[in-house]
Design an enzyme around this catalytic site. Structure first.
Site, PDB file in Angstrom:
ATOM      1  N   ILE A 124       0.859  -1.194   0.000  1.00  0.00           N
ATOM      2  CA  ILE A 124       0.000   0.000   0.000  1.00  0.00           C
ATOM      3  C   ILE A 124       0.883   1.227   0.000  1.00  0.00           C
ATOM      4  O   ILE A 124       1.837   1.322   0.769  1.00  0.00           O
ATOM      5  CB  ILE A 124      -1.011  -0.013   1.171  1.00  0.00           C
ATOM      6  CG1 ILE A 124      -1.961   1.184   1.039  1.00  0.00           C
ATOM      7  CG2 ILE A 124      -0.330   0.002   2.535  1.00  0.00           C
ATOM      8  CD1 ILE A 124      -3.307   0.975   1.717  1.00  0.00           C
ATOM      9  N   ALA A 125       0.568   2.160  -0.895  1.00  0.00           N
ATOM     10  CA  ALA A 125       1.424   3.335  -1.082  1.00  0.00           C
ATOM     11  C   ALA A 125       0.666   4.605  -0.742  1.00  0.00           C
ATOM     12  O   ALA A 125      -0.122   5.108  -1.542  1.00  0.00           O
ATOM     13  CB  ALA A 125       1.926   3.372  -2.524  1.00  0.00           C
ATOM     14  N   MET A 126       0.926   5.092   0.476  1.00  0.00           N
ATOM     15  CA  MET A 126       0.326   6.352   0.912  1.00  0.00           C
ATOM     16  C   MET A 126       1.404   7.431   0.991  1.00  0.00           C
ATOM     17  O   MET A 126       1.243   8.535   0.497  1.00  0.00           O
ATOM     18  CB  MET A 126      -0.324   6.184   2.289  1.00  0.00           C
ATOM     19  CG  MET A 126      -1.333   5.062   2.384  1.00  0.00           C
ATOM     20  SD  MET A 126      -2.207   5.095   3.963  1.00  0.00           S
ATOM     21  CE  MET A 126      -1.867   3.507   4.612  1.00  0.00           C
ATOM     22  N   PRO A 129       7.395  11.596  -0.882  1.00  0.00           N
ATOM     23  CA  PRO A 129       8.584  12.327  -0.415  1.00  0.00           C
ATOM     24  C   PRO A 129       8.194  13.571   0.399  1.00  0.00           C
ATOM     25  O   PRO A 129       8.857  13.911   1.368  1.00  0.00           O
ATOM     26  CB  PRO A 129       9.287  12.711  -1.717  1.00  0.00           C
ATOM     27  CG  PRO A 129       8.861  11.650  -2.696  1.00  0.00           C
ATOM     28  CD  PRO A 129       7.457  11.291  -2.323  1.00  0.00           C
ATOM     29  N   GLY A 130       7.068  14.208   0.044  1.00  0.00           N
ATOM     30  CA  GLY A 130       6.703  15.448   0.728  1.00  0.00           C
ATOM     31  C   GLY A 130       5.731  15.280   1.868  1.00  0.00           C
ATOM     32  O   GLY A 130       5.436  16.241   2.583  1.00  0.00           O
ATOM     33  N   GLU A 240      -4.505  -2.030  11.181  1.00  0.00           N
ATOM     34  CA  GLU A 240      -3.061  -1.982  10.920  1.00  0.00           C
ATOM     35  C   GLU A 240      -2.304  -1.759  12.228  1.00  0.00           C
ATOM     36  O   GLU A 240      -1.273  -2.373  12.483  1.00  0.00           O
ATOM     37  CB  GLU A 240      -2.769  -0.842   9.929  1.00  0.00           C
ATOM     38  CG  GLU A 240      -1.301  -0.514   9.788  1.00  0.00           C
ATOM     39  CD  GLU A 240      -0.989   0.388   8.588  1.00  0.00           C
ATOM     40  OE1 GLU A 240      -1.906   0.718   7.813  1.00  0.00           O
ATOM     41  OE2 GLU A 240       0.183   0.752   8.436  1.00  0.00           O
ATOM     42  N   GLN A 334      21.879  -3.462  26.814  1.00  0.00           N
ATOM     43  CA  GLN A 334      22.724  -3.084  27.953  1.00  0.00           C
ATOM     44  C   GLN A 334      23.114  -4.323  28.771  1.00  0.00           C
ATOM     45  O   GLN A 334      24.272  -4.482  29.147  1.00  0.00           O
ATOM     46  CB  GLN A 334      21.964  -2.069  28.838  1.00  0.00           C
ATOM     47  CG  GLN A 334      22.814  -1.398  29.882  1.00  0.00           C
ATOM     48  CD  GLN A 334      23.873  -0.477  29.271  1.00  0.00           C
ATOM     49  OE1 GLN A 334      23.760  -0.041  28.123  1.00  0.00           O
ATOM     50  NE2 GLN A 334      24.920  -0.192  30.024  1.00  0.00           N
ATOM     51  N   THR A 363       3.377   7.897  13.581  1.00  0.00           N
ATOM     52  CA  THR A 363       4.406   8.074  14.610  1.00  0.00           C
ATOM     53  C   THR A 363       3.767   8.131  16.011  1.00  0.00           C
ATOM     54  O   THR A 363       2.556   8.320  16.151  1.00  0.00           O
ATOM     55  CB  THR A 363       5.165   9.405  14.391  1.00  0.00           C
ATOM     56  OG1 THR A 363       4.222  10.484  14.541  1.00  0.00           O
ATOM     57  CG2 THR A 363       5.798   9.470  13.008  1.00  0.00           C
TER      58      THR A 363
END
Ligand SMILES: Cc1cc2nc3c(=O)[nH]c(=O)nc-3n(C[C@H](O)[C@H](O)[C@H](O)COP(=O)(O)OP(=O)(O)OC[C@H]3O[C@@H](n4cnc5c(N)ncnc54)[C@H](O)[C@@H]3O)c2cc1C
Length: 383
Positions: A124-126, A129-130, A240, A334, A363
Site C-alpha cells: 500500500i502506497a500512501m 517524499p513530501g 493496521e 545493555q 508516529t
C-alpha cells in the site's frame, strides 16, 4: 508472568504448524535474505500453499473463509521476531482487507486467487517524499478520463515495494481530503520502481520508492468511491495498528527471552550477571511492561473480534507497545554488554529493527494526537 487466554486449542495447534513451517522454510534463509535486502518470492508461494495468506478470503478464491484475527496474530508472533522483514502481516491484515471489504466481485475474482496463493504480493502506497504523517497532503494526482484515470506522482518508503504485484495507491482526485485508492498492477505502463532503500534495520524488507508517470488505471481498478478513499484509509488504520502492536510485542518478548538466557550464562565477579540486583530489577520492570502490553493488546483484539475496536484504542496500543519494545530492546542490549552491540547477536538486530516501530503506521506523536483529540483536547477545546 501474565497467562494469556486469548487462544484456544485450535489456535495452539495452528501455532505448532506455523512454528514447524517457519523453522524449515523461513528462518534458515534469514541471513541470505538480509544480504539480498529482500525475502524470496518462493517464501510467499510456500506460505500460500500452507493456507497462511488471507485466510478470510472466500473459498471460491482459494481462501478458507476463516476470518479470525488470532490466526494472523500467531503468524506475527511466530515469524516476526526471527524474520522481521517477511511482511506477511502487511499482506494479510493491512492491505488484503481493503480488497476483501471494498473490492467489487470483478476485482476480487481477478486478484484474490493470486493474493491467496502468494503469486501476488501486496503493498500500500500512501507516503510521499513530501508527506507522511499528513496524509491529507498527498500530491500524487489521479485525473478522470473516459474509461480510466491517469495517475502521476511518486511514493516512498513502500514496504514490499520491490516484490509487490499489486499496489493500492492513494492519489488525490479533488480538493481537501478527496483521495481515491487505485489498484496498480506490476507491468502497467508508466509504473516503475526506484531503488531498494537501505535502512537502519529490517534488512530483509524490500522498502522502495514507486513512480507513476501517466499510468492509465482502468476504472475497473478503482477501489471504492474515488473521492472517499481517505475515510477508508482511516478506518483500516485501526486494524493496521493493532496488527503492528502484536509484532512489536512479539519482538520485545523474544528480546526478553534471549536476555534471560544470556544473563544466566554470562558470569562476572564470580556469579551469573542475572543474579545482580540491578539485573533482577531491570528484568522485573521489563516483565511488568511486557505483561501490561500483552494485557492491553489481547483485550483490544477481543474488542476487534466484536467489531468494536476504536481508532483511539488502536492508537493507544500502537503507542504503548512500540514504546515498550523500544525500552525493552535498549535494556536488553545493555544487559548483553559489548556482545549486545555485535551484529552476530540477535539482540543487536532486534534493537535496530525496533527503531521503526515508533515511526511507521503513524508516529508516536500522531498516536498521541489521535488519543488526545479523542479526549476532546483539540484546537476547538472540549465539547
Ligand atoms: C521502513 C518503513 C516502511 C514503511 N512502509 C510504508 C508503507 O508500506 N506504505 C506507506 O504508505 N508508508 C510507509 N512508510 C512511511 C511511514 O508510515 C511514514 O514514514 C510515517 O508515517 C511518518 O511520516 P514521515 O516520514 O513523512 O514523517 P513526518 O510526517 O515528516 O514527521 C516528522 C516528525 O514530525 C512529527 N510530526 C508530524 N506531524 C506532527 C504533528 N501534527 N504533531 C506533532 N508532531 C508531528 C512526527 O511525529 C515526526 O517525529 C514506511 C516507513 C518506513 C521507514
Amino acid at each position: 508472568m501474565l497467562k494469556r487466554t486469548i487462544y484456544d486449542e485450535e489456535h495452539e495447534m495452528f501455532r505448532r504448524t506455523v512454528r514447524k513451517w517457519a523453522e524449515a522454510e523461513v528462518f534458515p534463509h534469514a541471513e541470505e535474505w538480509r544480504e539480498a535486502g529482500c525475502v524470496s518470492r518462493e517464501v510467499w508461494k510456500k506460505a500460500g500453499e500452507q493456507g497462511f495468506l488471507c485466510m478470510y478470503a472466500d473459498e471460491k478464491y482459494g481462501g478458507l473463509g476463516l476470518d479470525d484475527f488470532r490466526y494472523d496474530m500467531i503468524l506475527a508472533e511466530e515469524i516476526n521476531p526471527k524474520e522481521p522483514g517477511f511482511f506477511i502481516g502487511l499482506h494479510n491484515r493491512i492491505v488484503g482487507p481493503y480488497l476483501h471489504k471494498m473490492g467489487t466481485e470483478d476485482q476480487k475474482a481477478r486478484y484474490m486467487p493470486g493474493i491467496v496463493s502468494g503469486e501476488i504480493v501486496l503493498a500500500i502506497a500512501m507516503t510521499e517524499p513530501g508527506t507522511g504523517s499528513d496524509l491529507g497532503g498527498v500530491k500524487t494526482r489521479a485525473v478522470e478520463m473516459d474509461d480510466h484515470w491517469v495517475l502521476n506522482g511518486s511514493k516512498t518508503y513502500i514496504s514490499n515495494g520491490i516484490l509487490a504485484g499489486l499496489v493500492i495507491v492513494a492519489a488525490r482526485t479533488g480538493d481537501g481530503h478527496e483521495i481515491g485508492l487505485f489498484l496498480v498492477e506490476d507491468g502497467m505502463e508508466g509504473f516503475s520502481r526506484g531503488r531498494r532503500l537501505k535502512k537502519m534495520g529490517l534488512q530483509s524488507q524490500d522498502t522502495a520508492e514507486l513512480f507513476f508517470d501517466n499510468v492509465k488505471v482502468p476504472k475497473t481498478n478503482v477501489l471504492g468511491d474515488p473521492r472517499r478513499g481517505f475515510k477508508s484509509m482511516m478506518m483500516n488504520l485501526a486494524e493496521e495498528r493493532i496488527m503492528g502492536a502484536l509484532g512489536f510485542m512479539a519482538r520485545a518478548e523474544h528480546a526478553f527471552g534471549l536476555t534471560m538466557e544470556y544473563i544466566m550464562d554470562r558470569r562476572a565477579f564470580g556469579r551469573p550477571i542475572g543474579t545482580f540486583q540491578n539485573s533482577r530489577f531491570k528484568m522485573a520492570s521489563m516483565r511488568t511492561e511486557l505483561d501490561a502490553g500483552w494485557a492491553l493488546t489481547d483485550h483490544l483484539v477481543r474488542e476487534h473480534l466484536k467489531g468494536e475496536l476504536s481508532a483511539e484504542m488502536a492508537a493507544e496500543a500502537k503507542l504503548f507497545t512500540s514504546e515498550v519494545e523500544g525500552r525493552v530492546v535498549d535494556e536488553c542490549v545493555q544487559l548483553h554488554g559489548g556482545a549486545g552491540y555485535m551484529d552476530e547477536y540477535e539482540i543487536s538486530r532486534l534493537y535496530s529493527d525496533a527503531r521503526i516501530s515508533r515511526i511507521y503506521a503513524g508516529t508516536s506523536e500522531i498516536m498521541r494526537e489521535i488519543i488526545g483529540r479523542g479526549l476532546g483536547l483539540d484546537e476547538r477545546g472540549r465539547n
